[in-house]
Design a protein around this motif. Structure first.
Motif, PDB file in Angstrom:
ATOM      1  N   ARG B 223       0.811  -1.230   0.000  1.00 42.00           N
ATOM      2  CA  ARG B 223       0.000   0.000   0.000  1.00 42.00           C
ATOM      3  C   ARG B 223       0.836   1.268   0.000  1.00 42.00           C
ATOM      4  NH1 ARG B 223      -5.186   0.058   3.342  1.00 42.00           N
ATOM      5  NH2 ARG B 223      -5.702  -2.119   3.515  1.00 42.00           N
ATOM      6  N   TYR B 224       1.853   1.297   0.865  1.00 46.76           N
ATOM      7  CA  TYR B 224       2.486   2.576   1.164  1.00 46.76           C
ATOM      8  C   TYR B 224       3.901   2.738   0.604  1.00 46.76           C
ATOM      9  CZ  TYR B 224      -1.211   2.352   4.671  1.00 46.76           C
ATOM     10  OH  TYR B 224      -2.422   2.206   5.295  1.00 46.76           O
ATOM     11  N   LEU B 225       4.596   1.638   0.351  1.00 49.14           N
ATOM     12  CA  LEU B 225       6.025   1.806   0.089  1.00 49.14           C
ATOM     13  C   LEU B 225       6.561   1.167  -1.186  1.00 49.14           C
ATOM     14  CD1 LEU B 225       7.240   1.264   3.768  1.00 49.14           C
ATOM     15  CD2 LEU B 225       7.260   3.414   2.512  1.00 49.14           C
ATOM     16  N   CYS B 226       5.891   0.172  -1.727  1.00 44.41           N
ATOM     17  CA  CYS B 226       6.551  -0.589  -2.795  1.00 44.41           C
ATOM     18  C   CYS B 226       6.551   0.133  -4.149  1.00 44.41           C
ATOM     19  CB  CYS B 226       5.911  -1.963  -2.979  1.00 44.41           C
ATOM     20  SG  CYS B 226       6.813  -2.909  -4.226  1.00 44.41           S
ATOM     21  N   PRO B 227       7.732   0.480  -4.650  1.00 46.22           N
ATOM     22  CA  PRO B 227       7.807   1.166  -5.945  1.00 46.22           C
ATOM     23  C   PRO B 227       7.489   0.236  -7.111  1.00 46.22           C
ATOM     24  CG  PRO B 227      10.003   0.936  -4.947  1.00 46.22           C
ATOM     25  CD  PRO B 227       9.055   0.265  -4.027  1.00 46.22           C
ATOM     26  N   LEU B 228       7.697  -1.070  -6.918  1.00 45.69           N
ATOM     27  CA  LEU B 228       7.433  -2.000  -8.019  1.00 45.69           C
ATOM     28  C   LEU B 228       5.916  -2.119  -8.264  1.00 45.69           C
ATOM     29  CD1 LEU B 228       8.882  -3.844  -9.980  1.00 45.69           C
ATOM     30  CD2 LEU B 228       8.795  -5.681  -8.302  1.00 45.69           C
ATOM     31  N   GLY B 229       5.167  -2.190  -7.180  1.00 47.01           N
ATOM     32  CA  GLY B 229       3.709  -2.219  -7.312  1.00 47.01           C
ATOM     33  C   GLY B 229       3.190  -0.931  -7.941  1.00 47.01           C
ATOM     34  N   LEU B 230       3.825   0.189  -7.579  1.00 46.82           N
ATOM     35  CA  LEU B 230       3.431   1.480  -8.151  1.00 46.82           C
ATOM     36  C   LEU B 230       3.619   1.450  -9.669  1.00 46.82           C
ATOM     37  CD1 LEU B 230       2.649   4.506  -7.585  1.00 46.82           C
ATOM     38  CD2 LEU B 230       5.084   4.972  -7.488  1.00 46.82           C
ATOM     39  N   ILE B 231       4.751   0.905 -10.097  1.00 43.24           N
ATOM     40  CA  ILE B 231       5.039   0.847 -11.549  1.00 43.24           C
ATOM     41  C   ILE B 231       4.029  -0.074 -12.247  1.00 43.24           C
ATOM     42  CG2 ILE B 231       6.722   0.105 -13.289  1.00 43.24           C
ATOM     43  CD1 ILE B 231       8.929   0.914 -11.232  1.00 43.24           C
ATOM     44  N   TYR B 232       3.819  -1.276 -11.708  1.00 43.78           N
ATOM     45  CA  TYR B 232       2.875  -2.195 -12.365  1.00 43.78           C
ATOM     46  C   TYR B 232       1.452  -1.622 -12.378  1.00 43.78           C
ATOM     47  CZ  TYR B 232       6.403  -5.921 -12.442  1.00 43.78           C
ATOM     48  OH  TYR B 232       7.522  -6.666 -12.700  1.00 43.78           O
ATOM     49  N   GLY B 233       1.139  -0.788 -11.379  1.00 45.92           N
ATOM     50  CA  GLY B 233      -0.200  -0.181 -11.324  1.00 45.92           C
ATOM     51  C   GLY B 233      -0.528   0.639 -12.567  1.00 45.92           C
TER      52      GLY B 233
END
Ligand code: SF4
Ligand code: SF4
Ligand code: SF4
Lengths: 50, 307
Positions: B223-233
């Protein structure tokens, strides 16, 4: 298939094409070798030493 | 299996949810084992150095894990832009685009080992489970700070005496590195054990805090910290695997939103960048108005919301 879905799929195909070109550029520039060299050794930063 | 969980009895609905979760956890476990299956590493406390390390795994899976067969995309990105030759990595952005265009955050829901760890911890019964932390909206923006500051800028500008950039995300924050590489190597490798210091203590403390929080709050790191999830989003909306919502089949009961562990307004945003593709909303929808579409699958309705 609606127009909107078709448009979304065109973007998907475009993304795949861009990805393929980028991978190719990356490999030719020698980036893959840097990744390989780094990933083969124990990374001190990852484990919290370096 | 009838995916329309809420159309039957509560017991049938619970069983549908359980089956889907079980299938998901088994898939996550299989990927975690497969990508970290180099047995000699687990026995000797070393790392694999074969051709697999040219390639990136999709999730946040540390390449210094004794069993790792591939490279971590975030670690690899920092290594390339932190090297003296390059300031940008076509190779890793290419990998991320390839994986993102195929699956978006299905990686987060079904593949990433650190997602699995948080999922399992959240199954531990607790007196009070939280839906969100105070300031949720702002906390989620921290991912941008991590991506920009630790993953991109620090490796470019924080240089050591020989001009190599610092992989600041790996060094200061990454809990997957501590869990999958730091802890196992500290146990298995004597040289590593002797070199441990305050940085290891900081990373371990941070990891333990996150794992503790994951019992009460669903996937705090994602939710708050992962840059990889942000990119895949960014790819959720355009990936081959994506969700559709058919307004004409929807009763506006918001069972989907109620089932979503991340409280996403699913009807309005079936492909929200925050969606980790756990699929609970698909199971919860009583009319099957929410669906996963796969490449080549026949559209059943003309008017669909894909935003
Ligand atoms: S520490 Fe984290 S980001 Fe770095 S390589 Fe390991 S898993 Fe990847
Ligand atoms: S957000 Fe990051 S840690 Fe979470 S599942 Fe996705 S890649 Fe893994
Ligand atoms: S929107 Fe659906 S698939 Fe996405 S996180 Fe929420 S419940 Fe899971």
């Amino acid at each position: 298939m609606g127009n909107r879905d078709q448009k979304t799929y065109s973007v998907t195909i475009l993304l795949f094409a861009v990805a393929a070109v980028m991978l190719l550029i990356g490999v030719t520039r020698g980036e893959a070798l840097i990744v390989f060299t780094k990933a083969c050794r124990i990374c001190l930063e990852c484990i919290g030493i370096g | 299996m009838d995916r329309r969980a809420t159309s039957g009895s509560p017991a049938a609905a619970a069983s549908c949810f359980k089956k889907r979760e079980k299938r998901r956890n088994i898939t996550q476990g299989a990927f975690a084992c497969l990508s970290n299956a180099w047995l000699p590493g687990w026995l000797s406390g070393g790392t694999y150095s074969g051709a697999g390390k040219y390639f990136c795994v999709p999730g946040l899976s540390c390449y210094s894990c004794p069993g790792a067969l591939g490279a971590c995309p975030l670690g690899a990105f920092q290594a390339v832009i932190g090297s003296r030759q390059f300031q940008f990595s076509f190779y890793i952005i290419g990998w991320l685009s390839l994986i993102g265009a195929a699956a978006g955050r299905y990686v987060c829901g079904w593949i990433c080992p650190f997602g699995l760890v948080q999922d399992l911890l959240n199954k531990i019964p607790a007196i009070k489970k939280m839906r969100a932390l105070p300031g949720e909206k702002w906390l989620r923006r921290l991912r941008w700070v991590v991506l920009a500051g630790l993953v991109c800028l620090a490796p470019l500008f924080l240089l050591d005496p020989i001009g190599q950039g610092q992989p600041a995300f790996c060094k200061w924050l990454c809990p997957s590195g501590a869990l999958m590489a730091g802890w196992p190597l500290a146990l298995l490798n004597q040289a590593v054990r002797q070199a441990l210091g305050w940085l290891f203590a900081w990373k371990s403390g941070f990891l333990i805090t996150l794992l503790g929080l994951a019992i009460f709050l669903y996937r705090p790191f994602c939710r708050y910290l992962c840059p990889l999830g942000l990119i895949y989003g960014f790819f959720n909306r355009y990936a081959l695997l994506r969700h559709v919502h058919a307004p004409e089949e929807c009763r506006a009961c918001d069972a989907c939103q109620a089932a979503c562990p991340l409280s996403i307004a699913v009807r309005q945003k079936p492909n929200s960048p925050d969606c980790i593709r756990c699929g609970r909303c698909l199971t919860a929808c009583p009319t099957n108005a929410l669906k996963l579409i796969r490449p080549g699958a026949q559209m059943v309705s003309r008017r669909r919301s894909t935003d």
